[in-house]
Enzyme design. Structure first.
Site, PDB file in Angstrom:
ATOM      1  CB  CYS A  52       3.314  -2.975  -1.839  1.00 17.51           C
ATOM      2  SG  CYS A  52       3.255  -4.719  -1.422  1.00 17.51           S
ATOM      3  CB  CYS A  98      11.729   9.627 -11.025  1.00 19.11           C
ATOM      4  SG  CYS A  98      12.573  10.005  -9.487  1.00 19.11           S
TER       5      CYS A  98
END
Lengths: 436, 102
Positions: free
Chosen positions: A222, A391
């Site tokens: 998630c 990132c």
């Protein structure tokens, strides 16, 4: 009074309030009138709207009261499941979770609130559930379920809810349920979708359907894929429903079937699963597994949904955020900053002059062509150029550097990544930067 | 070209994240009726014609990778003979990637 003192005072006041409420509850409980049917007047009043349902009645309510349910995971599935089970008057609820509440939990894990941030999830959940129904006995377990403790806990409960967030714990829980003969109500969710079934109950177990764990690189959690509270909550509520049907010994339990829920189209689809596999390693006729194994090794993945720190690159191929900060400020060298996060993440926040090429696109012709085009445009002829990849946490950026080095075969292009990514930037360079 | 088979119209769906490997969640296909279509043949056809990239995220050897369920008309392909199942007109084949989050 400063902020710290005020927080301490509020915590102390809450503790006093809780103690006084407990005393009040004990005093009130002593005055309860028990009717011949076995329920107290308070229980009759509280549960009347479900006692009136023919499938439940007084007998069913007493069954619920005498039953126990173990909820593994106090997150997006566990919170709504616990809420409905406690509301319905299950006698004993156990909740296992090793984690503490974080602000990014609060959009879906609705037993927790702003004041529970950094508090253990099971402590926070127990407090919220007790506020709803103080007559339910709740046992919090602040621990990571593993092969050493699972059987001892699981065997104490009638029904087990898999409300976990990772593959390793799902196999562990399945095996523990098979070895102790407990039904396992298994829910999972991601983004707008959810899945639900009941294992080891008049049908297959998890291993019958999935004998081999998925390759770790195909599993999305998630924290990376995102999840909607109302979607995962839908599955959590249905887990509570299935647990109650098992306790009430109703037919129609979702065993041997899998519910697929797609919230984007509000589509509920029930598919028929294979039957119990006679050759299943754990629940088959000649099972070879008679005790719990090492599930992290079996699944080649950690038993949590936290991202491990990857180490793919050499030190010389990496920059710390501070080094990058200095490097970017010095105008002497021209460089390209490639941000490989998703478009959604890039929209949340970005470093100046960064170019977004999502990691999933890097190895594809389009993504690769975009990187090459940017390099060409920033470069004068064949001069040296630096390509820096960033990132969220510094994992994908390493993979991207590996891929780009394979695609761009040019000594004069120096490709490196930023250690710790945007998170490290927020922590060590720019404290006004958001963390998600 | 003449053959004993008519073209085969089926629906192929990808869900649970499996759709990310393809252009679309739902595909209405009209497969050439030159010979019999088994599920195994369909797997390879999908790899060669619909898959965008990274076949290892869809197939492992000559079957789907662990963690993908194959359902024909909402029934587990294990109940239907897996790759040997012979596709019929208007079949719906669903590839579902299992979820693990919560």
């Amino acid at each position: 009074m400063n902020e710290e003192e005020l927080i301490r005072e509020i915590v102390a006041l809450r503790k006093t309030l809780r103690e006084k409420k407990d005393t009040l509850r004990r005093l009130q409980r002593d005055k309860h009138v028990v009717q011949e049917c076995g329920l107290t007047n308070e229980e009759i009043g509280r549960y009347s709207r479900q006692i009136l349902v023919p499938e439940i009645g007084v007998k069913g309510q007493l069954k619920l009261k005498k039953s126990s349910v173990l909820i593994v995971g106090a997150g997006g599935l566990g919170c709504p499941a616990a809420l409905y089970l406690v509301g319905a008057g299950i006698g004993h609820i156990g909740i296992i979770d090793y984690d503490e509440v974080e602000i990014n939990n609060l959009h879906r894990q609705l037993l927790h609130s702003e004041e529970s941030i950094r508090v253990s999830k099971v402590v926070s959940a127990t407090a919220a559930l007790t506020r709803l129904n103080s007559s339910v006995n709740i046992t919090p377990y602040k621990m990571q379920l593993d092969s050493s403790n699972a059987l001892g806990i699981v065997k104490q409960y009638d029904v087990i809810l898999d409300a976990t967030d990772n593959v390793a714990t799902r196999y562990l829980l399945n095996d523990a349920c098979v070895l102790t003969g407990k039904p396992l109500v298994s829910g999972s969710a991601l983004k707008f979708e959810g899945q639900l079934t009941v294992y080891n109950y008049r049908g297959p177990c998890y291993r019958c359907v999935f004998p081999t764990p998925p390759p770790p690189e195909t599993v999305t959690n998630c924290g990376d894929g995102g999840v909607l509270g109302a979607a995962v909550g839908t599955i959590g509520v249905l887990q509570a429903l299935e647990a109650m049907k098992i306790i009430l010994e109703m037919s129609g339990v979702l065993a041997g079937r899998l519910l697929l829920f797609d919230g984007t189209e509000t589509l509920f689809r029930n598919v028929k699963l294979r039957p119990k596999n006679q050759n299943c390693l754990i629940c088959g006729d000649n099972s070879t597994i008679d005790k719990l194994i090492d599930y992290e090794e079996f699944c080649r993945a950690k038993a949590n949904d936290k991202n491990p720190g990857l180490k793919l690159l050499k030190e010389s191929e990496r920059l710390s955020v501070k080094e990058y900060h200095k490097f970017a400020d010095s105008s002497a060298t021209s460089h390209v900053l490639i941000d490989v996060r998703s478009h959604e993440e890039f929209e949340i926040c970005k470093l100046p002059n960064s170019i977004n090429v999502p990691f999933t696109q890097i190895s594809k012709p389009n993504g690769h062509a975009l990187v090459e085009q940017v390099i060409r445009s920033m470069r004068n002829g064949d001069t040296r150029i630096d390509v820096i990849v960033i990132c969220r946490r510094g994992n994908d950026s390493q993979k991207a550097v590996k891929i780009l080095k394979g695609l761009i075969n040019d000594e004069a292009v120096n490709i490196r990544d930023v250690i710790g990514g945007i998170h490290a930037w927020a922590k060590n360079v720019d404290p006004t930067f958001p963390i998600y | 070209m003449t053959s004993g088979y008519k073209d085969l119209s089926i629906t192929v769906e990808f869900r649970g994240g499996a759709e990310l490997l393809f252009e679309k969640k739902k595909n209405e296909l009209n497969l050439p009726g030159d010979e019999e279509w088994t599920l195994r043949r369909l797997l390879f056809w999908i790899r060669d014609n619909l898959l965008k990239d990274r076949p290892e995220l869809f197939l492992l050897g000559d079957t789907v990778r662990p963690g993908i369920l194959v359902l024909v008309n909402d029934e587990d392909w294990e109940l239907l003979g897996q790759g040997e199942y012979k596709l019929k007109p208007r079949d719906t084949v669903l590839f579902i990637s299992t979820l693990h989050g919560g």
